[in-house]
Structure formats: C-alpha cells, structure tokens
Design a protein around this motif. Sequence first.
Motif, PDB file in Angstrom:
ATOM      1  N   PRO A 103      -7.934  -7.727   2.704  1.00 59.65           N
ATOM      2  CA  PRO A 103      -7.266  -9.015   1.866  1.00 59.65           C
ATOM      3  C   PRO A 103      -5.985  -8.682   1.122  1.00 59.65           C
ATOM      4  O   PRO A 103      -5.547  -7.548   1.170  1.00 59.65           O
ATOM      5  CB  PRO A 103      -8.598  -9.010   0.818  1.00 59.65           C
ATOM      6  N   SER A 104      -5.262  -9.730   0.636  1.00 58.41           N
ATOM      7  CA  SER A 104      -4.088  -9.657   0.084  1.00 58.41           C
ATOM      8  C   SER A 104      -4.684  -9.209  -1.702  1.00 58.41           C
ATOM      9  O   SER A 104      -5.778  -9.525  -2.056  1.00 58.41           O
ATOM     10  CB  SER A 104      -3.398 -10.740  -0.096  1.00 58.41           C
ATOM     11  N   THR A 135      -2.512   0.434  -5.443  1.00 54.98           N
ATOM     12  CA  THR A 135      -1.960   1.152  -4.086  1.00 54.98           C
ATOM     13  C   THR A 135      -2.709   0.548  -2.838  1.00 54.98           C
ATOM     14  O   THR A 135      -4.001   0.503  -2.895  1.00 54.98           O
ATOM     15  CB  THR A 135      -2.533   2.722  -4.193  1.00 54.98           C
ATOM     16  N   GLY A 136      -1.858  -0.154  -2.105  1.00 54.63           N
ATOM     17  CA  GLY A 136      -2.476  -0.869  -0.998  1.00 54.63           C
ATOM     18  C   GLY A 136      -3.417  -1.839  -1.614  1.00 54.63           C
ATOM     19  O   GLY A 136      -3.236  -2.698  -2.472  1.00 54.63           O
ATOM     20  N   VAL A 137      -4.637  -2.157  -1.111  1.00 60.32           N
ATOM     21  CA  VAL A 137      -5.837  -2.893  -1.709  1.00 60.32           C
ATOM     22  C   VAL A 137      -6.854  -2.251  -2.598  1.00 60.32           C
ATOM     23  O   VAL A 137      -8.038  -2.602  -2.762  1.00 60.32           O
ATOM     24  CB  VAL A 137      -6.647  -3.908  -0.374  1.00 60.32           C
ATOM     25  N   SER A 157      -1.525   2.298   6.880  1.00 58.65           N
ATOM     26  CA  SER A 157      -0.463   1.820   7.272  1.00 58.65           C
ATOM     27  C   SER A 157      -0.810   0.366   7.077  1.00 58.65           C
ATOM     28  O   SER A 157       0.376  -0.399   6.878  1.00 58.65           O
ATOM     29  CB  SER A 157      -0.091   2.363   8.534  1.00 58.65           C
ATOM     30  N   LEU A 158      -1.840  -0.151   7.606  1.00 59.94           N
ATOM     31  CA  LEU A 158      -2.055  -1.730   7.440  1.00 59.94           C
ATOM     32  C   LEU A 158      -2.071  -2.278   6.053  1.00 59.94           C
ATOM     33  O   LEU A 158      -1.564  -3.346   5.805  1.00 59.94           O
ATOM     34  CB  LEU A 158      -3.171  -1.911   8.060  1.00 59.94           C
ATOM     35  N   THR A 159      -2.484  -1.556   5.009  1.00 57.34           N
ATOM     36  CA  THR A 159      -2.580  -1.911   3.773  1.00 57.34           C
ATOM     37  C   THR A 159      -1.596  -1.342   2.928  1.00 57.34           C
ATOM     38  O   THR A 159      -1.484  -1.443   1.601  1.00 57.34           O
ATOM     39  CB  THR A 159      -3.872  -1.666   3.271  1.00 57.34           C
ATOM     40  N   LYS A 160      -0.762  -0.672   3.496  1.00 54.45           N
ATOM     41  CA  LYS A 160       0.620  -0.028   2.727  1.00 54.45           C
ATOM     42  C   LYS A 160       0.086   0.879   1.467  1.00 54.45           C
ATOM     43  O   LYS A 160       0.389   0.878   0.549  1.00 54.45           O
ATOM     44  CB  LYS A 160       1.520  -1.070   2.211  1.00 54.45           C
ATOM     45  N   HIS A 161      -0.921   1.698   1.900  1.00 54.31           N
ATOM     46  CA  HIS A 161      -1.432   2.598   1.047  1.00 54.31           C
ATOM     47  C   HIS A 161      -0.744   4.151   1.708  1.00 54.31           C
ATOM     48  O   HIS A 161      -0.511   4.106   2.834  1.00 54.31           O
ATOM     49  CB  HIS A 161      -2.850   2.927   1.182  1.00 54.31           C
ATOM     50  N   ILE A 169     -14.474   5.175   3.208  1.00 52.13           N
ATOM     51  CA  ILE A 169     -13.927   5.586   4.715  1.00 52.13           C
ATOM     52  C   ILE A 169     -13.449   4.305   5.284  1.00 52.13           C
ATOM     53  O   ILE A 169     -13.998   3.200   5.374  1.00 52.13           O
ATOM     54  CB  ILE A 169     -15.283   6.380   5.416  1.00 52.13           C
ATOM     55  N   PHE A 170     -12.341   4.762   6.137  1.00 48.86           N
ATOM     56  CA  PHE A 170     -11.370   3.819   6.690  1.00 48.86           C
ATOM     57  C   PHE A 170     -11.299   4.034   8.027  1.00 48.86           C
ATOM     58  O   PHE A 170     -10.969   5.089   8.511  1.00 48.86           O
ATOM     59  CB  PHE A 170     -10.340   3.478   5.790  1.00 48.86           C
TER      60      PHE A 170
END
Length: 265
Positions: free
Chosen positions: A31-32, A61-63, A203-207, A196-197
């Motif tokens: 999500p944004s 930080t990211g989402v 990279s997808l969430t810019k974290h 956990i991801f």
Amino acid sequence: TKDAFSWEEYLKETSAMPAPPSLFRQATVPPSNDFKVGMKLEAHDPRNSTSVCIASVMGLTGVRLRLRLDGSDNSNDFWRLIDSSDIQPIGTCEKNGDMLQPPLGFRMNASSWPMFLLRTLNGAEMAPVTAFKKEPPRPPQNSFKPGMKLEAVDKKNPYLICPATIGEVRGDEVFIMFDGWRGAFDYWCKYDSRDIFPVGWCSLTKHSLQPPGNSVSLPKSQQILPSSPSKPSRRSMHSPYRLPTPLPTLPVRKGVRGRRPKSET
Ligand code: MLZ
C-alpha cells in the motif's frame, strides 16, 4: 554501486530459493504510505499490548512507521506497518467504549494523565482514516520450508530489515536465521508474523535492506569458539558486505547457511 547487495547474485552464490510471496502475511501490492511525520494515531503499547495509547509518527521507512508513545521517553520507539492491526485512527478507542491509557513508563505522575491527554490531543494533526490500510489475511497454513530465503526484521535492531533463511519449521512457527551473523540475531516466530517479508520487499517498498553479515555459520560441532565468548568479535558485529581481505578457508555448508566468500568462488 559495486558493493550494493543484489538478491539475484546472492541467490546464485548460495544456490538458494526465495520463499514464495504467497506464504507471507503481507500485501501482494504494498500500500502507499500516506502518513506524515508528526501525525498522531492510536497504537497498542508494545510493552503492554492490552492498552491503547496515543502515538506520534517520528519517521517513515518504506511502508513502516517509526512510532513513539506520547508521554513516553525517546528510547522506546517502535516500528509498525501501515497495514498493521496494532494501529488505528484517533477516536477508535473511544468509539469502542475504551479509554486511552498512559504508556508503560509514563514520564509524569499518573494523576496528570487526563490533563496530559487533553493537551496532547489539542490541536494535534491526526492521521487521516484513509492512511490506515486493512491488514492482509493470514495464509491458510505454514508452508515455509527450511532453506528458503526471505527478508526479516532484526528484532534486536528493529529499524533493520535483513536477508535471512528459514532454518527450521515447527507447527505454525518458523526459525529465522540471519545470513552471515552466526545465530546472534536468530529467532522463532509465527509463520504469519508481520516481521517477515518475501525477497524483494524492501526494494519494492523503498525500505533499506541491510546486506548479509560476513560471518560464516558452521555446524555446531565444527564451530571455533571466539576468544571472548560473551562479546562477539568486532568483525562479526560491524561487517561491511565485502571483506577487504579474504576469509580463512572454512568448511562452509553450502545452501542453507551463510554465504560463500567471493574470493573462494
Ligand atoms: N550494530 C550491529 C547491527 C547488526 C545487525 C545484524 N542484523 C542481523 C552492527 O554491528 O552492524
């Protein structure tokens, strides 16, 4: 940059497979993040999860949100995903007939809480209802398998997300092993943990994603004891992704644990 961590290369080097995204309790499309620093919300007190407190967004930080409970000190910040069920808009607690609680370790006298709360909320910028996203459903079962790679929150340094490997699966729990850190940060968690991801999440969430450490993990029987067992060596605690000098040749178990030093490939 040449030192940047690349999952693609790393998966090849370790001949490992990433855990499929469907095994995680995470949004397929992240999500944004519509929160802003300074906004206030309600959050479950991490140290006392039955109580709901006022929290302020200290950073994004990211989402994930860096949160601090109002009335608490600055040394107990915690991080939550914007689609976490631990956070909610201001007013939710009251709507449910509950009362907002002072955080554990409220820095003032308990009797000053009602006035503190009033002042805190007066003129505060409240996070809009639309910024809170629905928590994704939990996958039907624990389908993780030992050896699968993932990205995981380092619970000892919860601002960090790091490359990790499933070490063991037991019932609805998984053992998270951080690549290159000799077990110092490993933990058990539920398969549907929000910490956990799947590979590529950061990279997808810019974290930011911390690169693996450079300590090679050995089977217990072959481990060389450090000179001071209570203190991990400086190298194991502060490790650039690439060592300036090659590591001594050690019998590395390929695949599941650690990484092979570049120099030996
Ligand atoms: N302060 C430590 C952080 C280690 C983080 C390890 N994460 C699995 C360091 O020396 O970098």
